[in-house]
Design an enzyme around this catalytic site. Structure first.
Site, PDB file in Angstrom:
ATOM      1  N   VAL A 174     -15.770 -25.716 -10.133  1.00  0.00           N
ATOM      2  CA  VAL A 174     -15.807 -26.010  -8.699  1.00  0.00           C
ATOM      3  C   VAL A 174     -17.161 -25.621  -8.117  1.00  0.00           C
ATOM      4  O   VAL A 174     -17.818 -26.418  -7.439  1.00  0.00           O
ATOM      5  CB  VAL A 174     -14.686 -25.261  -7.947  1.00  0.00           C
ATOM      6  CG1 VAL A 174     -14.854 -25.434  -6.430  1.00  0.00           C
ATOM      7  CG2 VAL A 174     -13.319 -25.760  -8.371  1.00  0.00           C
ATOM      8  N   HIS A 188       0.475 -23.089  -9.467  1.00  0.00           N
ATOM      9  CA  HIS A 188      -0.208 -22.108  -8.604  1.00  0.00           C
ATOM     10  C   HIS A 188       0.787 -21.112  -8.000  1.00  0.00           C
ATOM     11  O   HIS A 188       0.843 -20.908  -6.786  1.00  0.00           O
ATOM     12  CB  HIS A 188      -0.983 -22.821  -7.497  1.00  0.00           C
ATOM     13  CG  HIS A 188      -2.106 -23.684  -7.999  1.00  0.00           C
ATOM     14  ND1 HIS A 188      -3.210 -23.167  -8.651  1.00  0.00           N
ATOM     15  CD2 HIS A 188      -2.307 -25.032  -7.958  1.00  0.00           C
ATOM     16  CE1 HIS A 188      -4.030 -24.155  -8.981  1.00  0.00           C
ATOM     17  NE2 HIS A 188      -3.508 -25.287  -8.585  1.00  0.00           N
ATOM     18  N   LEU A 190     -11.965 -18.152  -9.241  1.00  0.00           N
ATOM     19  CA  LEU A 190     -10.690 -18.447  -9.903  1.00  0.00           C
ATOM     20  C   LEU A 190     -10.295 -17.311 -10.833  1.00  0.00           C
ATOM     21  O   LEU A 190     -11.116 -16.815 -11.601  1.00  0.00           O
ATOM     22  CB  LEU A 190     -10.811 -19.746 -10.714  1.00  0.00           C
ATOM     23  CG  LEU A 190      -9.620 -20.104 -11.617  1.00  0.00           C
ATOM     24  CD1 LEU A 190      -8.415 -20.488 -10.765  1.00  0.00           C
ATOM     25  CD2 LEU A 190      -9.984 -21.231 -12.572  1.00  0.00           C
ATOM     26  N   LYS A 211       1.838 -31.804  -7.805  1.00  0.00           N
ATOM     27  CA  LYS A 211       1.885 -30.524  -7.098  1.00  0.00           C
ATOM     28  C   LYS A 211       3.219 -29.815  -7.321  1.00  0.00           C
ATOM     29  O   LYS A 211       4.196 -30.404  -7.789  1.00  0.00           O
ATOM     30  CB  LYS A 211       1.658 -30.737  -5.595  1.00  0.00           C
ATOM     31  CG  LYS A 211       0.261 -31.223  -5.260  1.00  0.00           C
ATOM     32  CD  LYS A 211      -0.839 -30.282  -5.739  1.00  0.00           C
ATOM     33  CE  LYS A 211      -0.856 -28.966  -4.983  1.00  0.00           C
ATOM     34  NZ  LYS A 211      -1.955 -28.069  -5.451  1.00  0.00           N
ATOM     35  N   ALA A 240     -10.464 -21.967  -3.061  1.00  0.00           N
ATOM     36  CA  ALA A 240      -9.538 -21.079  -3.767  1.00  0.00           C
ATOM     37  C   ALA A 240      -8.209 -20.891  -3.049  1.00  0.00           C
ATOM     38  O   ALA A 240      -7.371 -20.114  -3.493  1.00  0.00           O
ATOM     39  CB  ALA A 240     -10.200 -19.712  -3.980  1.00  0.00           C
ATOM     40  N   ILE A 241      -7.985 -21.630  -1.962  1.00  0.00           N
ATOM     41  CA  ILE A 241      -6.783 -21.415  -1.152  1.00  0.00           C
ATOM     42  C   ILE A 241      -5.505 -21.665  -1.941  1.00  0.00           C
ATOM     43  O   ILE A 241      -4.471 -21.049  -1.671  1.00  0.00           O
ATOM     44  CB  ILE A 241      -6.821 -22.301   0.123  1.00  0.00           C
ATOM     45  CG1 ILE A 241      -5.764 -21.843   1.135  1.00  0.00           C
ATOM     46  CG2 ILE A 241      -6.666 -23.759  -0.221  1.00  0.00           C
ATOM     47  CD1 ILE A 241      -5.969 -20.451   1.692  1.00  0.00           C
ATOM     48  N   ASP A 242      -5.554 -22.575  -2.954  1.00  0.00           N
ATOM     49  CA  ASP A 242      -4.328 -22.806  -3.713  1.00  0.00           C
ATOM     50  C   ASP A 242      -4.019 -21.672  -4.672  1.00  0.00           C
ATOM     51  O   ASP A 242      -2.989 -21.689  -5.353  1.00  0.00           O
ATOM     52  CB  ASP A 242      -4.346 -24.155  -4.442  1.00  0.00           C
ATOM     53  CG  ASP A 242      -5.525 -24.331  -5.379  1.00  0.00           C
ATOM     54  OD1 ASP A 242      -6.243 -23.339  -5.619  1.00  0.00           O
ATOM     55  OD2 ASP A 242      -5.732 -25.451  -5.870  1.00  0.00           O
ATOM     56  N   GLU A 301      -2.699 -25.691 -14.571  1.00  0.00           N
ATOM     57  CA  GLU A 301      -3.853 -24.821 -14.305  1.00  0.00           C
ATOM     58  C   GLU A 301      -3.942 -23.617 -15.224  1.00  0.00           C
ATOM     59  O   GLU A 301      -4.970 -22.918 -15.224  1.00  0.00           O
ATOM     60  CB  GLU A 301      -3.840 -24.366 -12.840  1.00  0.00           C
ATOM     61  CG  GLU A 301      -2.810 -23.302 -12.484  1.00  0.00           C
ATOM     62  CD  GLU A 301      -1.403 -23.840 -12.268  1.00  0.00           C
ATOM     63  OE1 GLU A 301      -0.518 -23.024 -11.936  1.00  0.00           O
ATOM     64  OE2 GLU A 301      -1.181 -25.061 -12.435  1.00  0.00           O
ATOM     65  N   ASP A 357     -22.251 -15.228  -8.790  1.00  0.00           N
ATOM     66  CA  ASP A 357     -21.229 -15.081  -9.820  1.00  0.00           C
ATOM     67  C   ASP A 357     -21.417 -13.718 -10.463  1.00  0.00           C
ATOM     68  O   ASP A 357     -22.522 -13.164 -10.469  1.00  0.00           O
ATOM     69  CB  ASP A 357     -21.354 -16.192 -10.875  1.00  0.00           C
ATOM     70  CG  ASP A 357     -20.083 -16.351 -11.700  1.00  0.00           C
ATOM     71  OD1 ASP A 357     -19.293 -17.262 -11.400  1.00  0.00           O
ATOM     72  OD2 ASP A 357     -19.880 -15.562 -12.647  1.00  0.00           O
ATOM     73  N   TYR A 368       0.916 -28.957 -11.571  1.00  0.00           N
ATOM     74  CA  TYR A 368       0.174 -27.818 -11.024  1.00  0.00           C
ATOM     75  C   TYR A 368       1.173 -26.932 -10.297  1.00  0.00           C
ATOM     76  O   TYR A 368       1.914 -27.405  -9.421  1.00  0.00           O
ATOM     77  CB  TYR A 368      -0.904 -28.280 -10.036  1.00  0.00           C
ATOM     78  CG  TYR A 368      -2.106 -28.935 -10.690  1.00  0.00           C
ATOM     79  CD1 TYR A 368      -2.944 -28.213 -11.534  1.00  0.00           C
ATOM     80  CD2 TYR A 368      -2.398 -30.269 -10.459  1.00  0.00           C
ATOM     81  CE1 TYR A 368      -4.033 -28.809 -12.142  1.00  0.00           C
ATOM     82  CE2 TYR A 368      -3.498 -30.871 -11.056  1.00  0.00           C
ATOM     83  CZ  TYR A 368      -4.311 -30.137 -11.894  1.00  0.00           C
ATOM     84  OH  TYR A 368      -5.390 -30.733 -12.495  1.00  0.00           O
TER      85      TYR A 368
END
Length: 379
Positions: free
Chosen positions: A187, A104, A248, A83, A276-278, A126, A206, A102
């Protein structure tokens, strides 16, 4: 100088213990260590780094790693994490290192500011992107997060966990839960197929008809795919027992698809899982939560928005992560970043910051700075 991390092999690889709340993964496995050491590289593992994933220091040492302090792990030429650095780790950031993790940054702008200020060369798992648009280093965690979203949503629908008291698959003579999945990527597809396999009534939205055709070919159970639109969202969101946000934008902030008004129209004790919070979240009311306290109730709707969902299964997640990152770690450390870029050009899109510059267009937009090509940032 930043140029040295581009042009020369990196003799040491450091793996610090993750300190983000409830983060139990580790960035290397003993098998990964053995592979790196066999290539003449020095691997420094912070003492206790693998404990949360069930991997003790002894296992790492037997594979050839040096068990070191936090400071020694961070002093390595290449620092590999799971992270993004936390604020207390910012002091370890420096110009003559590469950070591979990662990031983000769209969701964590303070981390971006720290990387810029320190001049660190930072590669985000990512944003490493192949020519076909796939994200090879994000895919395994997305797969796990999608499956966990289905599990978490099913549990949260149970009355003792604050839900509506709805069994996700229903039973004979009783309708199943209505599940709405936003996004048909890795996801979303994993969340949809697991909830469909649990006999839920699943709708996947989508914007890409082509992607929807791909999942239609694999359709199972009570699963319907629809092209997303604002009007459709306004009609369908209030009917959902469980909404899973799985959109994303590589490197950038996730689009806000679900407004506060839509959330207010959902039935009491419905559940939102915002994967999708990250990347900032795709639900306007989402607030990042932790595994220790995973939910928050807003407008009578349970919100599950854990920023490191795969951390709930650290052994599985660690094994899956290292299976895809190890070839990149070996290339970057063993031959230097410049040669690794020539061999694996997709690493270029992974470069988020170099020598005080932001290099990824999506990240630059989120941080409101001008992107620059990595080679133009060297000084």
């Amino acid at each position: 100088m930043a140029s040295s991390v581009f042009s020369t092999p990196l003799a040491s690889i450091g793996v610090p213990t993750e300190i983000k709340a409830d983060e139990l993964r580790v960035a290397l496995t003993p098998d990964g260590v053995r592979e790196l050491v066999s290539q003449g590289l020095e691997v420094r593992i912070q003492a206790g780094a693998g404990n949360g994933a069930g991997i003790g220091d002894k296992c790492f040492a037997q594979a050839g790693a040096l068990i070191v302090s936090r400071e020694e792990a961070w002093s390595s030429h290449l620092v590999v994490k799971v992270k993004e650095p936390q604020e207390e780790e910012f002091l370890f950031l420096r110009e003559n290192m590469i950070l591979f993790t990662y990031l983000h940054l769209a969701a964590y702008p303070k981390v971006g500011e720290a990387l810029i200020k320190s001049g660190t060369t930072a590669i985000g798992y990512e944003t490493v992107q192949m020519k076909n648009g796939s994200l090879p280093l994000l895919a395994p965690m997305s797969e796990i997060a999608g499956r966990l979203a289905a599990q978490a949503g099913a549990n949260l629908l149970e009355r003792p966990h604050g839900g509506k008291g709805v069994l996700i698959g229903g039973c004979t003579g009783v309708r199943p839960a209505k599940v709405l999945v936003l996004g048909a990527g890795t996801v979303g597809w994993n969340a949809a197929r697991i909830t469909a396999a649990m006999d839920a009534e699943v709708t996947v939205l989508d914007r890409s008809p082509e992607r929807l055709r791909q999942i239609e070919a694999k359709r199972l159970g009570r699963l319907v795919s629809l092209v997303s639109s604002r009007g459709l969202l306004e009609r369908i969101v209030p009917t959902a027992d469980l909404l899973i946000g799985a959109v994303l934008t590589p490197g950038g902030r996730a689009p806000t698809l679900i407004t506060e008004e839509m959330v207010q129209q959902m039935q009491p004790n419905s559940v939102i899982v915002d994967v999708a919070i990250d990347q900032g979240g795709c639900v306007s009311t989402s607030v990042e939560t932790t595994h220790t306290k995973p939910t928050i109730n807003i407008h009578g709707v349970q919100h599950y928005a854990v920023g490191n969902m795969p951390g709930a299964v650290p052994f599985t997640s660690t094994e899956a992560l290292v299976s895809v990152t190890l070839p990149y770690i070996l290339g970057i450390a063993g031959r230097g970043l410049e040669e690794a870029l020539a061999e694996r050009p997709e690493i270029l899109s992974g470069l988020n910051t170099v020598s005080g510059c932001v290099c990824h267009p999506g990240v630059a937009k989120a941080l409101e700075v001008t992107p620059r090509h990595p080679m133009a940032c060297l000084r």
